[in-house]
Design an enzyme around this catalytic site. Structure first.
Site, PDB file in Angstrom:
ATOM      1  N   ASP A  21       0.837  -1.206   0.000  1.00 20.88           N
ATOM      2  CA  ASP A  21       0.000   0.000   0.000  1.00 20.88           C
ATOM      3  C   ASP A  21       0.872   1.256   0.000  1.00 20.88           C
ATOM      4  O   ASP A  21       2.005   1.238   0.474  1.00 20.88           O
ATOM      5  CB  ASP A  21      -0.910  -0.035   1.250  1.00 20.88           C
ATOM      6  CG  ASP A  21      -2.091   0.912   1.111  1.00 20.88           C
ATOM      7  OD1 ASP A  21      -2.384   1.359  -0.020  1.00 20.88           O
ATOM      8  OD2 ASP A  21      -2.713   1.219   2.140  1.00 20.88           O
ATOM      9  N   HIS A  38       2.503   3.481  -8.888  1.00 23.21           N
ATOM     10  CA  HIS A  38       2.409   2.042  -9.163  1.00 23.21           C
ATOM     11  C   HIS A  38       3.653   1.570  -9.939  1.00 23.21           C
ATOM     12  O   HIS A  38       4.159   0.479  -9.722  1.00 23.21           O
ATOM     13  CB  HIS A  38       1.146   1.732  -9.960  1.00 23.21           C
ATOM     14  CG  HIS A  38      -0.127   2.038  -9.215  1.00 23.21           C
ATOM     15  ND1 HIS A  38      -0.342   1.635  -7.913  1.00 23.21           N
ATOM     16  CD2 HIS A  38      -1.254   2.712  -9.579  1.00 23.21           C
ATOM     17  CE1 HIS A  38      -1.548   2.040  -7.513  1.00 23.21           C
ATOM     18  NE2 HIS A  38      -2.109   2.702  -8.500  1.00 23.21           N
ATOM     19  N   LEU A 136      11.747 -20.392  -5.078  1.00 23.68           N
ATOM     20  CA  LEU A 136      10.756 -19.518  -4.442  1.00 23.68           C
ATOM     21  C   LEU A 136       9.460 -19.626  -5.238  1.00 23.68           C
ATOM     22  O   LEU A 136       9.493 -19.736  -6.467  1.00 23.68           O
ATOM     23  CB  LEU A 136      11.251 -18.056  -4.493  1.00 23.68           C
ATOM     24  CG  LEU A 136      10.250 -16.969  -4.059  1.00 23.68           C
ATOM     25  CD1 LEU A 136      10.062 -16.991  -2.538  1.00 23.68           C
ATOM     26  CD2 LEU A 136      10.723 -15.570  -4.476  1.00 23.68           C
TER      27      LEU A 136
HETATM   28  C1  FPP Z   1      -2.090   0.072  -3.326  1.00 18.58           C
HETATM   29  O1  FPP Z   1      -1.639   1.404  -3.320  1.00 18.58           O
HETATM   30  C2  FPP Z   1      -1.498  -0.649  -4.445  1.00 18.58           C
HETATM   31  C3  FPP Z   1      -2.209  -1.229  -5.462  1.00 18.58           C
HETATM   32  C4  FPP Z   1      -3.667  -1.176  -5.521  1.00 18.58           C
HETATM   33  C5  FPP Z   1      -1.534  -1.895  -6.589  1.00 18.58           C
HETATM   34  C6  FPP Z   1      -0.226  -2.550  -6.335  1.00 18.58           C
HETATM   35  C7  FPP Z   1       0.495  -2.664  -7.620  1.00 18.58           C
HETATM   36  C8  FPP Z   1       1.832  -2.608  -7.815  1.00 18.58           C
HETATM   37  C9  FPP Z   1       2.777  -2.541  -6.702  1.00 18.58           C
HETATM   38  C10 FPP Z   1       2.455  -2.576  -9.175  1.00 18.58           C
HETATM   39  C11 FPP Z   1       2.140  -3.685 -10.116  1.00 18.58           C
HETATM   40  C12 FPP Z   1       2.239  -5.055  -9.553  1.00 18.58           C
HETATM   41  C13 FPP Z   1       3.102  -6.009  -9.968  1.00 18.58           C
HETATM   42  C14 FPP Z   1       3.023  -7.353  -9.348  1.00 18.58           C
HETATM   43  C15 FPP Z   1       4.128  -5.801 -10.978  1.00 18.58           C
HETATM   44  P1  FPP Z   1      -2.705   2.586  -3.365  1.00 18.58           P
HETATM   45  O2  FPP Z   1      -2.871   2.984  -4.785  1.00 18.58           O
HETATM   46  O3  FPP Z   1      -3.971   2.174  -2.689  1.00 18.58           O
HETATM   47  O4  FPP Z   1      -1.962   3.686  -2.531  1.00 18.58           O
HETATM   48  P2  FPP Z   1      -2.634   4.819  -1.607  1.00 18.58           P
HETATM   49  O5  FPP Z   1      -3.245   4.124  -0.423  1.00 18.58           O
HETATM   50  O6  FPP Z   1      -1.463   5.662  -1.214  1.00 18.58           O
HETATM   51  O7  FPP Z   1      -3.619   5.551  -2.461  1.00 18.58           O
END
Ligand code: FPP
Length: 252
Positions: A21, A38, A136
Site C-alpha cells: 500500500d 504504481h 521460491l
Molecule cells: C495500493 O496502493 C497498491 C495497489 C492497488 C496496486 C499494487 C500494484 C503494484 C505494486 C504494481 C504492479 C504489480 C506487480 C506485481 C508488478 P494505493 O494505490 O492504494 O496507494 P494509496 O493508499 O497511497 O492511495
C-alpha cells in the site's frame, strides 16, 4: 544463500504475504500521477522478490489487485493491468533463471484476456517440470478477495456433499483449506503492510490466522530489500506461541 548477518537463517519465515500500500500517496507527495506510484512500486516488487529468493523464503504472496480495486477509475485499472503485463513479460527470463515459480490466486477469469494469456504462459513456463522444488514461489493475488474465496470454497464443498462424495461430518480445517486458492501452500508466517494503515483489506482472512503482523509507515515504492530484511528481523524477535504459554514453549 543468506548473506545477511542480522538474520537467523534457522528462523526465516516460510511464507511472507505483503499488502503493498501507499503507491498513490507516494506519487501525490511528488506531484506525480498515481500511476507513477504504481510504476515505482513495480521496482519494489522486483527488489523484494530478489531478496526473498536470497533469504530462502518458500513463498512470497503479493496483493497486487483486489476485487475492490475494480472500482478505481478506469484509467488507473488500465494502467495497473499494463504494468502487470510489462512486469510478467520482462521478468519471465529472470524468474526462469532463478527457478522462481509463479502462481496466482484470485478471480483470474475477470482479468482482461491479454493479461490472462501472458499470466498463463508465465505460470506454465515457470512451473517445475519435475518434482524439483522451486527456489521460491511468487504468488500474485490478482482480482483477489478473501470473502469471495471462502464462499467459493464453501460452494465447492457443498456440491461435493450434494453429489454424495463427502458427508458434512467429514469436513475439517484441512479439507476446507484444500478448497482455497492457496491449497498446498503453507499459511503465511508474516504479514507486512506498507503505507501505515492497520487493516486486513479482505486479504487471506483464513490463512492469516496465526501470522505475525508488521505494519510500516514506509510507502510501497520506498520498500526495497533492506526494509524487507528489517521486517524479517522484527519477525525473528517475536515469540510465536500459537495459544501456548511462554513457559510451555521453553520446556519444548
Ligand atoms: C495500493 O496502493 C497498491 C495497489 C492497488 C496496486 C499494487 C500494484 C503494484 C505494486 C504494481 C504492479 C504489480 C506487480 C506485481 C508488478 P494505493 O494505490 O492504494 O496507494 P494509496 O493508499 O497511497 O492511495
Amino acid at each position: 544463500m543468506l548473506d545477511n548477518p542480522v538474520l537467523d537463517p534457522k528462523r526465516i519465515p516460510r511464507h511472507v504475504a505483503i499488502i503493498m500500500d501507499g503507491n498513490g500517496r507516494w506519487a501525490k507527495e511528488r506531484n506525480l500521477p498515481r500511476i507513477m506510484g504504481h510504476k515505482a512500486g513495480s521496482e519494489s516488487v522486483k527488489d523484494v522478490v530478489k531478496t526473498a529468493r536470497k533469504l530462502n523464503l518458500e513463498v512470497l504472496t503479493l496483493y497486487a489487485f483486489s476485487t475492490e480495486n475494480w472500482k478505481r477509475p478506469a484509467f488507473e485499472v488500465q494502467g495497473l493491468m499494463t504494468l502487470l503485463k510489462t512486469y510478467l513479460k520482462s521478468e519471465l527470463q529472470n524468474l526462469l533463471g532463478n527457478s522462481i515459480s509463479l502462481r496466482c490466486i484470485g478471480e483470474i477469469e475477470n482479468l482482461p484476456s491479454d493479461v490472462r494469456k501472458i499470466l498463463t504462459e508465465v505460470i506454465q513456463g515457470t512451473t517445475p517440470k519435475t518434482d524439483e522444488k522451486p527456489s521460491l514461489i511468487l504468488n500474485l493475488a490478482l482480482s483477489y478477495g478473501s470473502r469471495s474465496e471462502i464462499v467459493r470454497a464453501a460452494r465447492a464443498m457443498a456440491e461435493k456433499c450434494v453429489s454424495g462424495q463427502f458427508e458434512p461430518q467429514d469436513f475439517s480445517e484441512k479439507f476446507f483449506a484444500s478448497h482455497l486458492y492457496t491449497s498446498g501452500l503453507p499459511d503465511p508466517d508474516l504479514l507486512i503492510r506498507t503505507g501505515g494503515e492497520a487493516r486486513l483489506s479482505n486479504f487471506l482472512l483464513w490463512q492469516l490466522s496465526y501470522a505475525e503482523l508488521y505494519i510500516t509507515e514506509t510507502m510501497w515504492p520506498d520498500f526495497r530489500g533492506a526494509r524487507f530484511i528489517e521486517a524479517i528481523r522484527d519477525y525473528q524477535s517475536r515469540e510465536r506461541r500459537f495459544g501456548q504459554t511462554s513457559e510451555q514453549l521453553q520446556a519444548e
